[in-house]
Design an enzyme around this catalytic site. Structure first.
Site, mmCIF file in Angstrom:
data_model
loop_
_atom_site.group_PDB
_atom_site.id
_atom_site.type_symbol
_atom_site.label_atom_id
_atom_site.label_comp_id
_atom_site.label_asym_id
_atom_site.label_seq_id
_atom_site.Cartn_x
_atom_site.Cartn_y
_atom_site.Cartn_z
ATOM 1 N N ARG A 142 0.838 -1.202 0.000
ATOM 2 C CA ARG A 142 0.000 0.000 0.000
ATOM 3 C C ARG A 142 0.869 1.245 0.000
ATOM 4 O O ARG A 142 1.841 1.348 0.735
ATOM 5 C CB ARG A 142 -0.906 0.023 1.234
ATOM 6 C CG ARG A 142 -1.891 -1.134 1.279
ATOM 7 C CD ARG A 142 -2.821 -1.022 2.452
ATOM 8 N NE ARG A 142 -3.649 -2.214 2.570
ATOM 9 C CZ ARG A 142 -4.518 -2.439 3.557
ATOM 10 N NH1 ARG A 142 -4.673 -1.529 4.511
ATOM 11 N NH2 ARG A 142 -5.205 -3.551 3.591
ATOM 12 N N ARG A 177 3.125 1.338 10.221
ATOM 13 C CA ARG A 177 2.560 1.684 8.915
ATOM 14 C C ARG A 177 3.649 1.575 7.847
ATOM 15 O O ARG A 177 4.409 2.510 7.626
ATOM 16 C CB ARG A 177 1.964 3.099 8.932
ATOM 17 C CG ARG A 177 1.038 3.398 7.753
ATOM 18 C CD ARG A 177 0.542 4.824 7.810
ATOM 19 N NE ARG A 177 -0.255 5.093 8.985
ATOM 20 C CZ ARG A 177 -1.570 4.876 9.071
ATOM 21 N NH1 ARG A 177 -2.232 4.383 8.046
ATOM 22 N NH2 ARG A 177 -2.231 5.152 10.180
ATOM 23 N N GLU A 205 -5.325 -0.600 15.840
ATOM 24 C CA GLU A 205 -6.050 -1.544 14.985
ATOM 25 C C GLU A 205 -5.159 -2.718 14.584
ATOM 26 O O GLU A 205 -4.013 -2.550 14.178
ATOM 27 C CB GLU A 205 -6.530 -0.826 13.724
ATOM 28 C CG GLU A 205 -7.209 -1.745 12.718
ATOM 29 C CD GLU A 205 -7.189 -1.198 11.309
ATOM 30 O OE1 GLU A 205 -7.271 -2.010 10.366
ATOM 31 O OE2 GLU A 205 -7.069 0.032 11.147
ATOM 32 N N SER A 245 -9.749 -5.488 10.802
ATOM 33 C CA SER A 245 -11.023 -4.867 10.439
ATOM 34 C C SER A 245 -11.908 -5.946 9.844
ATOM 35 O O SER A 245 -11.534 -6.569 8.848
ATOM 36 C CB SER A 245 -10.819 -3.739 9.414
ATOM 37 O OG SER A 245 -10.218 -2.615 10.004
ATOM 38 N N ARG A 302 1.625 -6.388 12.964
ATOM 39 C CA ARG A 302 1.110 -5.728 14.169
ATOM 40 C C ARG A 302 0.944 -6.720 15.313
ATOM 41 O O ARG A 302 1.068 -6.340 16.484
ATOM 42 C CB ARG A 302 -0.200 -5.010 13.848
ATOM 43 C CG ARG A 302 0.004 -3.813 12.939
ATOM 44 C CD ARG A 302 -1.154 -2.846 12.959
ATOM 45 N NE ARG A 302 -0.871 -1.681 12.131
ATOM 46 C CZ ARG A 302 -1.618 -0.582 12.088
ATOM 47 N NH1 ARG A 302 -2.710 -0.501 12.830
ATOM 48 N NH2 ARG A 302 -1.286 0.428 11.298
#
Length: 424
Positions: free
Chosen positions: A260, A275, A347, A350, A387
């Site tokens: 990404r 990130r 997070e 999701s 994560r």
């Protein structure tokens, strides 16, 4: 993509529902496109009917031995007019499709209002946050030289990392641990999928055309992209298919890297692995009948939570507010793990229900009693591997800088119970 027949009947209701997402549905533009579409469709159908009727009349006259020249002359430029009308109709349909592709999914009635992540609503929490008799370190300090950003930057650029030795082994063990839980206990079928997809696949799941700036494209003659998530190739397995009635539900799991650009996030979470442009996830995807999708959403979320519970990582579940909801999702529950090094929840998964939004874009259907119907699709991280690695390091750290290995993970680490990441 939203059901255009629903929009035609309930455009005002759709506009009002989309306001919770902060999306301005251009009702006037949609109405104008629909009026033009209807007029061109009626014109095309009228000309086609007239052409068919004239053709039948010419055929009948010819069979009777009559002179058909006058009848052919009467047809004149009818064929050309029909072709022109069809061309205008197809152009208008393309314009309408592009307009509809830019409209996000309607939020479920249970989605709370709000502008961003600060307005998400906690619905439950699990586990006790660890207490330390020392100042907890973050994962960058704990990993030490086993986490190398400088070498990765020389190879590629910023926001990439290299893991060495036991840190890389722990990362691999976490992915295998997650896959085993989901395949052996939760009934998911493991898939190995392409990491490169075409534009149609990204359009089907909703990343294109709106979020092209977020994607890593590949130079060349073909229009290819690196996958932003395994959701894209796994969900597109059912693209352009009509599934047998007894095929559902489908439960798939895949471990892939994700790529990404994180456009708009520069300056945010620049420290460590939070990130990155490349990271790994174990992704869960379900395809179900419409009446079962909300139960499936709860079950999929619980499947992801199981991993956190087995690793004894404290977390909370939050419902995303309208302003934080993803483009294709009708409802999303985020799982946020506690990170002592940041003194906050972050997070880690999701879990989203897309209803038939993705299926309409992909033309993914199944055979129902009343004919073919669009399936419902869901997905969630089960979990984000990097994560989870961060969470293990920070929650299981010791005063001397070592890290305990969670009991559930020890069989995947050759029985090791404690790790240090010092490199010679």
């Amino acid at each position: 993509m939203l059901d255009r027949n629903y929009l035609r009947r309930h455009a005002v209701e759709a506009r009002d529902a989309l306001k919770i997402r902060g999306f301005d549905f251009d009702l006037d533009r949609f109405s104008a496109l629909e009026v033009e579409r209807k007029a061109l469709q009626e014109e095309t159908e009228t000309l086609q009917a007239e052409r068919n009727e004239r053709s039948r009349a010419i055929g009948a006259a010819k069979a009777r031995g009559e002179d058909i020249a006058p009848r052919i002359a009467e047809v004149g430029d009818l064929g050309q007019r029909l072709d022109e009308a069809r061309g205008r109709f197809e152009t208008l349909r393309g314009e309408l499709d592009s307009f509809l592709e830019g409209i996000p999914n309607l939020p479920d009635a249970s989605v709370p209002p709000g502008d961003d992540e600060d307005d998400n609503v906690e619905i439950r929490a699990w586990g006790e946050r660890p207490s330390f008799d020392f100042e907890p370190r973050d994962h960058v300090v704990l990993a030490g030289e086993a986490l190398d950003f400088a070498a990765a930057a020389r190879i590629t650029g910023a926001r990439f990392s290299i893991l060495y030795g036991d840190l890389a082994r722990l990362h691999r063990a976490l992915a295998a641990f997650m896959l085993d839980i989901h395949t052996r206990e939760h009934g998911y079928e493991e898939l190995y999928v392409p990491y490169i997809v075409n534009a149609g696949a990204l359009t089907g799941t909703g990343q294109l055309p709106k979020f092209e700036i977020e994607q890593f494209g590949i130079r060349g003659e073909e229009n290819y992209y690196l996958i932003p998530t395994a959701e894209v190739p796994v969900t597109n397995v059912i693209r352009d298919t009509i599934l047998p009635a007894d095929a559902l539900p489908l439960r798939y799991v895949a471990h892939t890297p994700c790529f990404r650009r994180e456009a708009g996030s520069y300056g945010k979470d620049t420290r460590g692995m939070i990130r990155l442009h490349q990271f790994d996830k174990v992704e869960l995807v379900q395809v179900v009948e419409p009446e079962k999708s909300w139960d499936a959403h709860e079950a999929l979320t619980a499947d992801a939570e199981t991993v956190l519970k087995r690793l004894e990582l404290p977390y909370r579940a939050v419902i995303l507010c309208g302003g934080d909801l993803g483009f294709a999702a009708a409802k999303t529950i985020d799982l946020e793990v506690w990170l002592p090094g940041q003194d906050r929840y972050r997070e880690i998964s999701s879990c989203s229900n897309y209803l038939d939004f993705q299926a309409r874009r992909m033309m993914a259907r199944y055979r129902a009693e009343e004919g073919t119907a669009f399936a419902h699709t869901l997905n969630g991280s089960g979990l984000a591997v990097g994560r989870t690695l961060i969470a293990v390091l920070e929650n299981y750290q010791e005063a001397d800088g070592s890290v305990r290995v969670p009991e559930a993970l020890q069989p995947y680490m050759a029985g090791d119970t404690r790790l240090r990441f010092d490199r010679p």
